[in-house]
Structure formats: structure tokens, C-alpha cells
Write a protein that holds these residues in place. Structure first.
Motif, PDB file in Angstrom:
ATOM      1  N   GLU A   1       0.823  -1.200   0.000  1.00 48.62           N
ATOM      2  CA  GLU A   1       0.000   0.000   0.000  1.00 48.62           C
ATOM      3  C   GLU A   1       0.860   1.254   0.000  1.00 48.62           C
ATOM      4  O   GLU A   1       0.375   2.354  -0.290  1.00 48.62           O
ATOM      5  CB  GLU A   1      -0.920   0.001   1.226  1.00 48.62           C
ATOM      6  N   HIS A   2       2.165   1.155   0.305  1.00 49.96           N
ATOM      7  CA  HIS A   2       3.037   2.320   0.374  1.00 49.96           C
ATOM      8  C   HIS A   2       3.980   2.410  -0.819  1.00 49.96           C
ATOM      9  O   HIS A   2       4.983   3.105  -0.747  1.00 49.96           O
ATOM     10  CB  HIS A   2       3.852   2.287   1.666  1.00 49.96           C
TER      11      HIS A   2
ATOM     12  N   PHE B   1       4.310   5.995  -2.039  1.00 50.79           N
ATOM     13  CA  PHE B   1       5.049   6.784  -1.060  1.00 50.79           C
ATOM     14  C   PHE B   1       6.547   6.504  -1.161  1.00 50.79           C
ATOM     15  O   PHE B   1       7.360   7.429  -1.196  1.00 50.79           O
ATOM     16  CB  PHE B   1       4.545   6.460   0.351  1.00 50.79           C
TER      17      PHE B   1
ATOM     18  N   VAL C   1      13.813   6.164   6.435  1.00 51.07           N
ATOM     19  CA  VAL C   1      12.450   6.002   5.946  1.00 51.07           C
ATOM     20  C   VAL C   1      12.254   4.617   5.337  1.00 51.07           C
ATOM     21  O   VAL C   1      11.263   3.927   5.608  1.00 51.07           O
ATOM     22  CB  VAL C   1      12.121   7.093   4.910  1.00 51.07           C
TER      23      VAL C   1
ATOM     24  N   LEU D   1       9.666   1.466   6.720  1.00 49.90           N
ATOM     25  CA  LEU D   1       8.603   0.816   5.958  1.00 49.90           C
ATOM     26  C   LEU D   1       8.543  -0.689   6.196  1.00 49.90           C
ATOM     27  O   LEU D   1       7.571  -1.346   5.828  1.00 49.90           O
ATOM     28  CB  LEU D   1       8.772   1.092   4.463  1.00 49.90           C
TER      29      LEU D   1
ATOM     30  N   ARG E   1       4.024  -0.908  12.029  1.00 53.50           N
ATOM     31  CA  ARG E   1       3.302   0.367  12.131  1.00 53.50           C
ATOM     32  C   ARG E   1       4.297   1.502  11.893  1.00 53.50           C
ATOM     33  O   ARG E   1       4.787   2.121  12.840  1.00 53.50           O
ATOM     34  CB  ARG E   1       2.645   0.497  13.503  1.00 53.50           C
TER      35      ARG E   1
ATOM     36  N   GLY F   1       3.868   4.485  10.615  1.00 58.64           N
ATOM     37  CA  GLY F   1       3.354   5.844  10.600  1.00 58.64           C
ATOM     38  C   GLY F   1       4.040   6.827  11.534  1.00 58.64           C
ATOM     39  O   GLY F   1       4.524   7.875  11.094  1.00 58.64           O
TER      40      GLY F   1
ATOM     41  N   LEU G   1       7.650   7.604  10.491  1.00 64.13           N
ATOM     42  CA  LEU G   1       7.701   8.347   9.232  1.00 64.13           C
ATOM     43  C   LEU G   1       7.282   9.802   9.434  1.00 64.13           C
ATOM     44  O   LEU G   1       7.885  10.711   8.843  1.00 64.13           O
ATOM     45  CB  LEU G   1       6.798   7.682   8.195  1.00 64.13           C
ATOM     46  N   ARG G   2       6.270  10.042  10.266  1.00 66.03           N
ATOM     47  CA  ARG G   2       5.835  11.419  10.505  1.00 66.03           C
ATOM     48  C   ARG G   2       6.926  12.230  11.203  1.00 66.03           C
ATOM     49  O   ARG G   2       7.083  13.427  10.954  1.00 66.03           O
ATOM     50  CB  ARG G   2       4.544  11.427  11.326  1.00 66.03           C
TER      51      ARG G   2
ATOM     52  N   LEU H   1       4.374  13.241   3.313  1.00 62.46           N
ATOM     53  CA  LEU H   1       3.503  12.624   4.320  1.00 62.46           C
ATOM     54  C   LEU H   1       2.074  12.515   3.814  1.00 62.46           C
ATOM     55  O   LEU H   1       1.339  11.603   4.206  1.00 62.46           O
ATOM     56  CB  LEU H   1       3.548  13.438   5.610  1.00 62.46           C
TER      57      LEU H   1
ATOM     58  N   LEU I   1       0.933   9.081   2.505  1.00 61.90           N
ATOM     59  CA  LEU I   1       0.751   7.917   3.383  1.00 61.90           C
ATOM     60  C   LEU I   1      -0.725   7.501   3.445  1.00 61.90           C
ATOM     61  O   LEU I   1      -1.605   8.345   3.439  1.00 61.90           O
ATOM     62  CB  LEU I   1       1.251   8.235   4.794  1.00 61.90           C
TER      63      LEU I   1
END
Length: 297
Positions: free
Chosen positions: A245-246, A249, A270, A274, A278, A280, A283-284, A294, A297
Motif C-alpha cells: 500500500e506504500h 510513497f 524512511v 517501511l 506500524r 506511521g 515516518l511522521r 507525508l 501515506l
């Protein structure tokens, strides 16, 4: 899991500084590793014997997909400059030989770099901007070599294609040779380990995110999980289809790194994040200054 080994505290610190959210992992024999996502970091101490022992222990503990040795190397060529990175295409254990009245006759052992891992490293090097990366042979022995030493002349004469020298790579390669399914790669910085650490983690970030492998063979796996397929008991072979799904990104971050918008260290972190279940929050934090990325995502 990928294992990164270092010989010195300086090299350990260079790798450690690039890994987020470290947790301590102790083996039954008391050897300590720090684990960040899919990377386990360990310290061997100096010398080929120590490197061989800890490589063997790391492989037994983690069944890693690959083992990297990151650190410094001494240059054997004047064109190598401080900050350059040397990826070992071949490792010479240069101390093997016979000594008699006529002098020293070399009987070295040598190990080639694993083809797939070398090919991936070359691919990553083409877009790596953190340092000049050379793919050349390295000589490894138990002698701390000072500039102008007599041994340097013998290395030039007998191992003429070696461009750098260290004290651990033969131990790593020898231990890896005993494990057919565990490729090993030496990545050394001239004068400093920092660029070697950044490049090694960039290569690790480009590795497929399949899991540990020993035992049964499992073929033709299809998964919709972002983290790929993790099989604690087997080797994944055949056609593996992973719908991530990324993907968009990751492609955007890669493009940003190649254009210089995202630095190499952030890019490596980064890509490693991945692999986490989790990613998220990490990465944020890493891309707080890049809201456009961002937003993907």
C-alpha cells in the motif's frame, strides 16, 4: 532480519546514530545486540577471529537474510581519499603462507562477494550521493598496518588488486562461507566509518522485506501485507507477489532523495521504517519538514 556488525565503538556509533527505536537483545551466551525494526546491530571487537565467532553467533541467533560488516579500512592506493567507501568484491586472508629459507610464499584464502548482494549494492551506489563508492578487493589480516610498513610492500606485490586493508573481513567471509543461505558483505570507509554506515543502510533499505529462512521451502506466496511475508520456518522461493500500500510513497521518497530534497540518512531511515508493522509515527517524525510526502501515506 539483517545483521550489521562492527569492530569498533566508533563504527558502532556511526551505524547506531542512523537507527531509530533501538531495543536491547541478549543471546543465551550473553552477547548483546541492539535491534531496530529489521536490523540487528552488534559489536565484534577487532580481529578476524572475533569477527568470525560473532558472525557465527549472529547467524545462529537471527537466521538473517544477510550480514554486513561496517567499519573503517586503511587505504593501499593513493587515489583513495578520506570519506570514500570501499565495498569488498573479494576478501583476501593475506596471512596464509609458507616461510622457509627462500622467503615467504603466499597461500591466501579468498572469498568473492555474493553476486546478488554486490549487484544490489552497485545499483544503490549509482544514485548514492553521500560519498564516492568503490567496488574493489580488500585484504584482511591480524596486523595493524602502519603507513610505510614492510608488509604494505608485500600486499602490493602479492595481492596487487587489493585497494584497502582491514582486520575483520576474512573472519566475516569465512563464517559466512559456512552458511550457504547467508550472504555477507564488507562495507568500509576510508578514515571514517560514517559514510560506510550510511551506504550500508541504503543497501539494506533496498533489500526485499521477506522474512527469516530456515527449514521448509514455501513457494508462490501472495500477500497484501505491506511488510511482505514473514515465515519463521522457511525459505521463500518461486514467484512472490507482494501488493504494497506504500509503493507510491516509497517511490516519491526515492525521487526526493535522488533530487537532493531528502538527505541520504533520512532516506535510509524512511526505507527501514517501511519494514515495521506500524511505520506511521516514525515516518511522521522523520518527514516532519516534508508534508507533501507525508500526504501520500
Amino acid at each position: 532480519m539483517i545483521v550489521v556488525l562492527t569492530a569498533t565503538e566508533a563504527a558502532y556509533g556511526a551505524v547506531r546514530a542512523l537507527l531509530p527505536d533501538l531495543s536491547l537483545h541478549e543471546t543465551p551466551a550473553g552477547t548483546l545486540f541492539e535491534v531496530s525494526g529489521s536490523v540487528a546491530l552488534g559489536l565484534t571487537g577487532t580481529g578476524n577471529h572475533a569477527a568470525a565467532a560473532l558472525t557465527e553467533r549472529a547467524i545462529a541467533e537471527f537466521s538473517p537474510a544477510a550480514v554486513f560488516f561496517v567499519g573503517e579500512a586503511g587505504p593501499l592506493r593513493s587515489w583513495l581519499e578520506p570519506g570514500d567507501v570501499v565495498v569488498a568484491t573479494k576478501i583476501y586472508a593475506y596471512e596464509g603462507g609458507r616461510e622457509d629459507a627462500s622467503g615467504f610464499q603466499a597461500r591466501p584464502r579468498a572469498w568473492e562477494a555474493p553476486h546478488r548482494l554486490e549487484q544490489l549494492a552497485r545499483h544503490v551506489a549509482r544514485s548514492f550521493t553521500g560519498a564516492r563508492v568503490e567496488f574493489q578487493p580488500i585484504a584482511a589480516g591480524e596486523v595493524l598496518l602502519a603507513p610505510g610498513a614492510a608488509l604494505e610492500g608485500r600486499l602490493h606485490a602479492v595481492y596487487n588488486d587489493a585497494v584497502a586493508v582491514d582486520m575483520e573481513s576474512a573472519g566475516l567471509a569465512g563464517a559466512g562461507h559456512l552458511h550457504d543461505a547467508t550472504p555477507t558483505l564488507t562495507v568500509r570507509g576510508i578514515g571514517t566509518a560514517a559514510p560506510a554506515a550510511a551506504f550500508a543502510l541504503a543497501v539494506i533499505a533496498a533489500l526485499p522485506s521477506s522474512g527469516a529462512r530456515t527449514g521448509h521451502v514455501i513457494k508462490n506466496i501472495v500477500s497484501g501485507d505491506v511488510n511482505g511475508v514473514v515465515v519463521q520456518a522457511g525459505v521463500v522461493q518461486g514467484n512472490v507477489i507482494v501488493h504494497r500500500e506504500h509503493d507510491d510513497f516509497a517511490a516519491a521518497v526515492t525521487a526526493a532523495a535522488r533530487s537532493g530534497v531528502v538527505d541520504e540518512v533520512t532516506f535510509a531511515r524512511v526505507m527501514l521504517a517501511l519494514h515495521d508493522p506500524r511505520p506511521g509515527p516514525v515516518l511522521r517524525e522523520l518527514l516532519a519538514d516534508h508534508p507533501d510526502l507525508l500526504g501520500l501515506l
